[in-house]
Write an enzyme that holds these catalytic residues in place. Structure first.
Site, short mmCIF file in Angstrom:
data_model
loop_
_atom_site.label_atom_id
_atom_site.label_comp_id
_atom_site.label_asym_id
_atom_site.label_seq_id
_atom_site.Cartn_x
_atom_site.Cartn_y
_atom_site.Cartn_z
N GLY A 36 38.26 -85.64 29.40
CA GLY A 36 39.08 -84.57 28.88
C GLY A 36 38.69 -83.25 29.48
CG PHE A 38 36.17 -80.01 25.40
CD1 PHE A 38 35.44 -80.70 24.44
CD2 PHE A 38 37.53 -79.85 25.21
CE1 PHE A 38 36.05 -81.20 23.32
CE2 PHE A 38 38.14 -80.35 24.08
CZ PHE A 38 37.40 -81.02 23.13
CE LYS A 56 35.71 -86.03 21.87
NZ LYS A 56 36.69 -85.74 20.79
CG ASP A 149 47.05 -85.51 16.73
OD1 ASP A 149 48.27 -85.49 16.99
OD2 ASP A 149 46.17 -85.54 17.60
#
Length: 779
Positions: A36, A38, A56, A149
């Protein structure tokens, strides 16, 4: 962005030229799952339990305080959620510059990719998946957490194809009656109140997204889509969407009740559970037990799995430290090993449903290696033969030194140093006979970061255009808002409040299908539907494969070398029966045209060529050496009969009119000859030919009976008689009859211009101006 190499170099002094896998804490990194703006997500394997996990890795140096607070809030939310259909948080590690979040790994990837590869689900399959999604969302709402989301990209599939809800980056706490105001989510799944910039209730927002998700599962396409964000916004505010013909009435009713523009009139989670479509499968009702087995997950209540604790104690891991970590929700190495072993135990039980669990062994201060055979969990739960001797070693200190020595083997110099978990004295507390540190860097930095208050919802966001590509495929707001200029700007829906044209209910009208705007089954991906590997013929790919859209749903994987299924065809009507009448009319018209063309059209064209005789417009050499006839001027009777204006008549009427004139002329001449005029030789009717020009022989056209030759004769009867005329076509040369011509034939000179025959009638099939010479006029 954090970039990690897949392997770290082995020191040259070891004499080995190969590279060993990169290690982060107690995890061996295997490969990269995604990157991604960041962060980067790595697939890793725990060195003790040999379980695959997803790590992550977030670069905190690229986050400002506001976005870093969102990351901490996501971690805090995941700590509170323990549900079989929600991604489980195992461990959190933090250094000065990096943050490592270890979560459950869903082997079968995203539901988005599954729909892309296999097309839309059947309603039975969609019902099973939607029950799991609904259970996870309801669990979040019961804990006063809103996801905000919900989309197919955030619905993962584990090894058993069960749903795992993921990505709580936009999640937040909520209180009933206290609306939220942050505009976040993904454009195709966002509710109208988000596009309007209004305050909203969290559960109502999730219900709208659930309706979009159910539509995508059943149809393989998005209910709301468009080539750009303003168009998408307008369609969402109108609440109008297409219903495919294969969707059942109950499923349509449920989706329409969820996709209601007015949030106050939108269906609730409890009402969704009681809907007829959800209750159609009784087996799913038995499986969906709210009081699911949470043994081992409610660690803060002191409910632990004694078998897992016994295994950890047998492995030399301090039992008391493990219990303290579970009670404090530290999510450090102790908690990670406990949860990973608990998952392995559940997987083993699910693989052997017939076996009954044996009673837990009696607590003992220390278990020997021989006592492991008495536990229910076999040794297969701890695979990997090279590592098994150290796991089952009766010497706890040997295990501690082997793990710590392996930790020291990590290459801490070079650019990989910030990526590796640092070795500090607190790690020694993982094993028994070690001092317990009162605090640790791993769990104190992320314990109380999430705070409830208006400051989390009243964030200042700048309106930016929709970027070409983002980390998430359908996202309105990313946490990378204030990153470096190299990062794409965040996506914010316009905050201008616009009154909805249809408040309260979704429109029953269907939009016309457009290949460029509508779902054309998931271009996608939605058919995408690239979305395509092996699938049953009844499944259709995502309708928006190759379509122009502001949201590339089910499009990204469209070109991955798999067969693309045909897109779903949406009809104007709501049901499949709405199109049966139209299809029947089309078939009837096609059959009617076919029958009309099978008889008479070829003959009608030839009759037109004979009846609409023309004079010579220019003398040219004819084909085949056609002999020339010299004929006198035509009779005045024919001129008088053909001088009338025929403009506006159809071709068939002109042919019929001329044919009747010819028959009347022939009838009158025959009657005069029989009453005493010059008697000519009685000849049998000869074919009326234009012989040399086309080498065609047209047999004699039978004349209509005298009773039919009256002024009131119907053109339909004449047309029917003409259509039954038989034509005999011969390709060879035809000899013209010798002797005097019958009275019905008149020779025309090349220079004559008979009155009543306009120049426009000088056109005959297969006869150009160069082939016009002397013609035979049929009287």
């Amino acid at each position: 962005m954090v970039i990690m190499s897949e392997f770290s170099a082995v020191p040259s002094g070891t004499g080995q030229g190969q590279q060993k896998p990169l290690r982060v804490g107690f995890y061996d990194v295997e490969r990269t799952l995604g990157k991604g703006n960041f962060a980067v997500v790595k697939l890793a394997r725990h060195r003790v339990t040999k379980t695959q996990v997803a790590i992550k890795i977030i670069d905190k140096t690229r986050l400002d305080s506001s976005n870093l607070e969102k990351i901490y809030r996501e971690v805090q939310l995941m700590k509170l959620l323990n549900h079989p259909n929600i991604i489980k948080l195992y461990q959190v590690m933090e250094t000065k510059d990096m943050l490592y979040i270890v979560t459950e790994f869903a082997k079968n990837g995203e539901m988005f990719d599954y729909l892309t590869s296999n097309g839309h689900l059947s309603e039975n399959e969609a019902r099973q998946k939607f029950w799991q999604i609904l259970s996870a969302v309801e669990y979040c709402h019961n804990h006063h957490i809103v996801h905000r989301d919900l989309k197919t990209e955030n619905l993962l599939l584990d090894s058993n194809m069960d749903i795992k809800l993921a990505d709580f980056g936009f999640g937040n706490f909520y209180k009933p009656g206290e609306p939220l105001s942050t505009w976040c989510g993904s454009p195709p799944y966002a509710a109208p109140e988000v596009f309007e910039g209004k305050e909203y209730e969290g559960p109502q927002l999730d219900v709208w997204s659930l309706g979009v998700v159910l539509y995508v599962l059943v149809c393989g396409s998005l209910p709301f889509d468009g080539p750009n964000l303003p168009t998408l916004r307008q369609r969402v505010l109108e609440g109008r969407f297409r219903i495919p013909f294969f969707m059942s009435q109950d499923c349509e009713t449920l989706i329409r009740r969820m996709l209601v523009v007015d949030p106050a009139k939108r269906i609730t989670i409890a009402q969704i559970r009681q809907h007829r479509w959800m209750q159609a499968d009784p087996t799913l009702l038995q499986q969906d037990d709210p009081a699911f087995d949470m043994q081992g997950y409610t660690s803060n209540l002191g409910d632990y799995n004694e078998q897992v604790l016994g295994i950890m104690q047998a492995l030399g891991i301090d039992r008391q430290r493990t219990i303290e970590s579970l009670q404090n929700s530290s999510y450090n190495h102790f908690a990670a090993i406990y949860y990973l072993l608990l998952e392995r135990l559940k997987e083993h039980r699910s693989a052997q449903p017939s076996s009954r669990p044996t009673p837990a062994p009696t607590r003992q201060p220390q278990l020997r290696s021989s006592d492991l055979s008495s536990l229910e969990v076999p040794q297969e739960i701890l695979p990997c033969d090279p590592f098994r001797p150290s796991l089952l070693c009766p010497q706890p200190q040997a295990l501690a030194q082997s793990v710590l020595q392996a930790e020291i083997d990590c290459d801490l110099h070079s650019s990989l140093q910030p990526l590796l978990f640092p070795l500090d004295t607190n790690c020694s507390g993982v094993f028994r006979h070690r001092s317990i540190s009162p605090s640790s860097l791993l769990d104190t930095a992320i314990s109380e970061e999430a705070r409830q208050g208006p400051s989390l919802e009243e964030e200042q966001e700048v309106q930016e255009p929709l970027p070409g590509s983002t980390g998430r495929r359908h996202t309105l707001a990313e946490v990378s808002t204030h990153f470096s200029p190299l990062n794409p700007p965040c996506i914010i829906v316009s905050s201008s409040a616009t009154a909805s044209p249809s408040e309260g209910t979704s429109s029953d009208s269907c939009l016309p299908f457009s290949a460029s705007e509508g779902p054309a089954g998931l271009g996608s991906g939605l058919a995408t539907p690239g979305l395509l590997g092996t699938s049953s013929p009844v499944r259709l790919a995502s309708p928006f494969l190759g379509s122009q859209s502001a949201t590339p749903v089910l499009q990204t994987q469209a070109g991955l070398g798999t067969a693309v299924l045909p897109p779903v065809s949406f009809q104007e009507g709501r049901r499949a029966s709405d199109t049966s009448l139209t299809q029947g009319l089309k078939a009837f018209r096609q059959q009617l045209r076919k029958n009309a063309r099978t008889k008479g059209f070829l003959g009608l064209n030839k009759i037109k060529g004979l009846a609409r005789q023309v004079c010579q417009s220019s003398v040219r050499t004819p084909r085949g050496g056609m002999s020339t006839f010299h004929t006198p001027a035509p009779s005045s009777g024919l001129q008088g009969c053909t001088t009338s204006n025929r403009e506006g008549r159809s071709l068939l009427e002109e042919v019929l009119h001329q044919q009747r004139l010819l028959q009347l002329q022939h009838h009158s001449s025959t009657a005069a000859a029989s009453s005493g005029c010059q008697q000519g030789p009685q000849l049998s009717p000869v074919p009326y030919v234009l012989a040399p020009c086309d080498s065609l022989l047209v047999s004699g056209i039978p004349l209509l009976p005298t009773p039919l030759l009256q002024a009131g004769m119907s053109p339909v009867a004449s047309a029917a008689h003409l259509l039954d005329t038989h034509l005999h076509i011969s390709a060879g040369p035809v000899a013209l009859p010798t002797g005097p011509l019958p009275q019905c034939l008149t020779r025309l000179s090349p220079g004559c211009d008979p009155a009543g025959l306009p120049q426009g009638d000088c056109e005959m099939e297969d006869l150009t101006s160069g082939q016009r010479g002397t013609f035979v006029l049929v009287q």
